[in-house]
Design a protein around this motif. Structure first.
Motif, PDB file in Angstrom:
ATOM      1  N   LEU A  66       0.865  -1.172   0.000  1.00 45.86           N
ATOM      2  CA  LEU A  66       0.000   0.000   0.000  1.00 45.86           C
ATOM      3  C   LEU A  66       0.905   1.226   0.000  1.00 45.86           C
ATOM      4  CD1 LEU A  66      -3.016   0.963   0.245  1.00 45.86           C
ATOM      5  CD2 LEU A  66      -2.578   1.167   2.701  1.00 45.86           C
ATOM      6  N   LEU A  67       0.917   1.966  -1.100  1.00 45.27           N
ATOM      7  CA  LEU A  67       1.783   3.127  -1.241  1.00 45.27           C
ATOM      8  C   LEU A  67       0.964   4.390  -1.012  1.00 45.27           C
ATOM      9  CD1 LEU A  67       3.786   2.099  -4.445  1.00 45.27           C
ATOM     10  CD2 LEU A  67       4.106   1.390  -2.072  1.00 45.27           C
ATOM     11  N   VAL A  68       1.478   5.273  -0.156  1.00 51.26           N
ATOM     12  CA  VAL A  68       0.692   6.408   0.318  1.00 51.26           C
ATOM     13  C   VAL A  68       1.494   7.697   0.206  1.00 51.26           C
ATOM     14  CG1 VAL A  68      -0.667   7.329   2.237  1.00 51.26           C
ATOM     15  CG2 VAL A  68      -0.435   4.849   1.963  1.00 51.26           C
ATOM     16  N   ASN A  69       0.844   8.733  -0.321  1.00 49.28           N
ATOM     17  CA  ASN A  69       1.406  10.073  -0.391  1.00 49.28           C
ATOM     18  C   ASN A  69       1.218  10.720   0.978  1.00 49.28           C
ATOM     19  OD1 ASN A  69       2.255  12.604  -1.235  1.00 49.28           O
ATOM     20  ND2 ASN A  69       0.827  12.753  -2.934  1.00 49.28           N
ATOM     21  N   VAL A  70       2.093  10.382   1.922  1.00 48.75           N
ATOM     22  CA  VAL A  70       1.942  10.787   3.329  1.00 48.75           C
ATOM     23  C   VAL A  70       2.339  12.235   3.552  1.00 48.75           C
ATOM     24  CG1 VAL A  70       2.838  10.402   5.666  1.00 48.75           C
ATOM     25  CG2 VAL A  70       2.122   8.456   4.270  1.00 48.75           C
ATOM     26  N   GLY A  71       3.476  12.646   2.994  1.00 50.28           N
ATOM     27  CA  GLY A  71       3.917  14.023   3.168  1.00 50.28           C
ATOM     28  C   GLY A  71       4.750  14.275   4.401  1.00 50.28           C
ATOM     29  N   GLY A  72       5.411  13.247   4.921  1.00 47.01           N
ATOM     30  CA  GLY A  72       6.247  13.420   6.118  1.00 47.01           C
ATOM     31  C   GLY A  72       7.671  13.799   5.761  1.00 47.01           C
ATOM     32  N   LYS A  73       7.864  15.011   5.256  1.00 50.86           N
ATOM     33  CA  LYS A  73       9.192  15.389   4.766  1.00 50.86           C
ATOM     34  C   LYS A  73      10.235  15.437   5.884  1.00 50.86           C
ATOM     35  CE  LYS A  73       8.492  20.434   4.889  1.00 50.86           C
ATOM     36  NZ  LYS A  73       8.508  21.664   4.051  1.00 50.86           N
ATOM     37  N   ARG A  74       9.834  15.705   7.114  1.00 52.21           N
ATOM     38  CA  ARG A  74      10.794  15.743   8.217  1.00 52.21           C
ATOM     39  C   ARG A  74      11.365  14.362   8.521  1.00 52.21           C
ATOM     40  NH1 ARG A  74       6.399  18.805   9.605  1.00 52.21           N
ATOM     41  NH2 ARG A  74       6.747  21.039   9.931  1.00 52.21           N
ATOM     42  N   LYS A  75      10.630  13.330   8.148  1.00 55.76           N
ATOM     43  CA  LYS A  75      11.039  11.955   8.428  1.00 55.76           C
ATOM     44  C   LYS A  75      11.443  11.209   7.145  1.00 55.76           C
ATOM     45  CE  LYS A  75      10.022  11.539  12.908  1.00 55.76           C
ATOM     46  NZ  LYS A  75      10.956  11.021  13.942  1.00 55.76           N
TER      47      LYS A  75
ATOM     48  N   ALA B   8       9.650  10.829   4.640  1.00 53.44           N
ATOM     49  CA  ALA B   8       8.469   9.985   4.465  1.00 53.44           C
ATOM     50  C   ALA B   8       7.415  10.699   3.631  1.00 53.44           C
ATOM     51  CB  ALA B   8       7.903   9.589   5.829  1.00 53.44           C
ATOM     52  N   GLY B   9       7.877  11.347   2.557  1.00 54.53           N
ATOM     53  CA  GLY B   9       6.910  11.923   1.636  1.00 54.53           C
ATOM     54  C   GLY B   9       6.019  10.847   1.049  1.00 54.53           C
ATOM     55  N   ILE B  10       6.623   9.701   0.722  1.00 58.32           N
ATOM     56  CA  ILE B  10       5.918   8.521   0.238  1.00 58.32           C
ATOM     57  C   ILE B  10       6.286   7.355   1.136  1.00 58.32           C
ATOM     58  CG2 ILE B  10       5.592   6.950  -1.712  1.00 58.32           C
ATOM     59  CD1 ILE B  10       6.554   9.258  -3.528  1.00 58.32           C
ATOM     60  N   VAL B  11       5.273   6.607   1.578  1.00 57.68           N
ATOM     61  CA  VAL B  11       5.500   5.490   2.503  1.00 57.68           C
ATOM     62  C   VAL B  11       4.788   4.251   1.980  1.00 57.68           C
ATOM     63  CG1 VAL B  11       5.271   4.659   4.880  1.00 57.68           C
ATOM     64  CG2 VAL B  11       5.641   7.102   4.451  1.00 57.68           C
ATOM     65  N   ALA B  12       5.450   3.095   2.101  1.00 58.32           N
ATOM     66  CA  ALA B  12       4.854   1.810   1.743  1.00 58.32           C
ATOM     67  C   ALA B  12       4.474   1.064   3.013  1.00 58.32           C
ATOM     68  CB  ALA B  12       5.827   0.977   0.924  1.00 58.32           C
TER      69      ALA B  12
END
Length: 423
Positions: A173-182, A184-188
């Protein structure tokens, strides 16, 4: 185009339930806006297509997803983000799952979910407006797992909350999360337990939903983030190509990327415009950028016969036109000026166009000219949610009402002998 759709069918059957009549994710079975094997009436009564049933809904702009006899509605009722399974024939609820939410819109008053539910292998995946990612059982609504992505990956609220529907590629499951500090812009995430498998990209999220493609013997996951158009290896998160796309400041990327062969098209308003790039085996290259042809605020254009049909313009400022153009040559085949902002899908060589002023339009899917077949005033309010089509039934909603419209006659008129194709 039919060969292209066949290739997409082969690809996307690895990521979604693609049987005819299903609409299991954003923009249908292939994420292209094309329905599978639908047959629709070519004309409507003067009063518009019949309303099979309707019911009230809570806040949010999320369109429905449909699998077999279940339509999945994702909306906010009071302080609860609510997922409901509805019988497609009657609208009766089959189950309901709720999650507390305290999101309040700042830039926009909407406080309900925007991302369309995703159905895959008897599971329903939803991505709430405040970043709650969850997996439910399709038959019962039982919660299997959930993740608070905004808290875990330190994501800011953004202008409108979460608005990107996840995608499943190669059992992730690939998600456009947006966690740039981590990073984690994109997370699987794993499908069964929701575990983090990899994370990539130091960028914020967009309101664009990703797509996928099988090119050069491998899968690509194609994302538009806050400031980039990127191709990601779904196995490990490696960035396979990356182009600047978008602008800082009060702007958004809302339309999904569109694949035509090994070319990719992206569009946005706010001075960004259209982008056309080529993905080769070893690299990717920009072919052109142009603000004049198609600068769509959030509507994803539809590929048809190698051309693109979609909206150029914005909903909130100025005028919008419906156009058909060739992305290879940048030549406009036809344009319907002052058409108004809308979202659209294709079925049975027809365009089903849901305008944001509540007007539903039926037109031929044509490369030569715009030919309207019918229109009806379905809502008297701003209508942003994407329609869903399943077995001749069109599911449309505004912020108060969900309607199931019948686009295929239950008892079609018999063919007269004079018009019979056998004569």
């Amino acid at each position: 185009m039919r060969f292209f759709i066949y290739c997409l069918l082969t690809i996307f059957c690895t990521t979604s339930l693609c049987q005819a009549g299903n609409w299991p994710q954003i923009l249908g079975p292939y994420r292209t806006g094309h329905a599978a094997e639908e047959t629709l009436d070519s004309a409507w009564p003067e009063t518009g297509p019949p309303v099979k049933w309707q019911r009230g809904v809570g806040s949010g702009y999320a369109g429905l997803s449909v699998y077999k006899n279940k339509a999945i509605l994702f909306h906010r009722v009071g302080d609860l983000e609510t997922v409901e399974a509805l019988d497609t024939q009657t609208g009766e609820p089959l189950w309901k799952q709720t999650t507390p939410v305290n999101y309040k819109g700042t830039f926009n008053p909407n406080d309900g979910p925007i991302a369309v539910p995703l159905i895959h292998k008897n599971r329903v995946y939803t991505f709430g407006i405040a970043g709650n990612l969850q997996c439910l059982d399709l038959e019962t609504g039982k919660k299997i797992w959930s993740r608070d992505t905004h808290k875990e990956f330190q994501v800011g609220q953004g202008y409108f909350g979460v608005g990107s529907t996840p995608i499943i590629v190669e059992d992730k499951l690939l998600v456009n999360v947006g966690g740039k500090r981590k990073n984690a812009g994109i997370v699987a995430f794993s499908l069964d337990k929701g575990f983090t498998l990899w994370q990539a990209m130091k960028d914020d999220a967009s309101y664009s939903s990703p797509t996928s493609a099988f090119l050069h013997g491998r899968f690509y996951a194609i994302f538009i983030t806050r400031l980039y158009l990127v191709g990601v290896d779904p196995q490990n998160g490696n960035i396979m190509f990356q182009f600047p796309f978008g602008k800082r400041g009060p702007t958004v990327n809302g339309a999904d990327p569109v694949m035509i062969g090994n070319y990719v098209f992206a569009t946005a308003s706010y001075g960004v415009g259209g982008f056309w790039g080529k993905i080769d085996r070893a690299n990717a290259s920009e072919v052109w950028r142009n603000q004049q042809i198609m600068s769509s605020q959030y509507t994803t254009p539809i590929e048809y016969g190698g051309k693109l049909i979609g909206i150029d313009g914005r909903q909130d400022i100025g005028t919008s036109r419906l156009i058909c153009f060739d992305p290879q040559t940048q030549k406009v085949n036809w344009a319907q000026d002052n058409f108004g902002y809308a979202t659209l899908l294709e079925a049975d060589n027809k365009l089903i166009i849901m305008k944001t002023d509540g007007t539903l339009v039926l037109a031929e899917a044509s490369l030569e000219a715009y030919k309207e077949l019918g229109r009806a005033q379905v809502f008297n309010s701003t209508t942003r949610a994407l329609p869903a089509l399943s077995n001749g039934l069109l599911f449309v909603r505004d912020e108060k009402t969900l309607k199931c419209l019948q686009l295929k006659s239950e008892n079609p008129a018999p063919v007269t002998p004079e018009k019979s194709p056998l004569k």
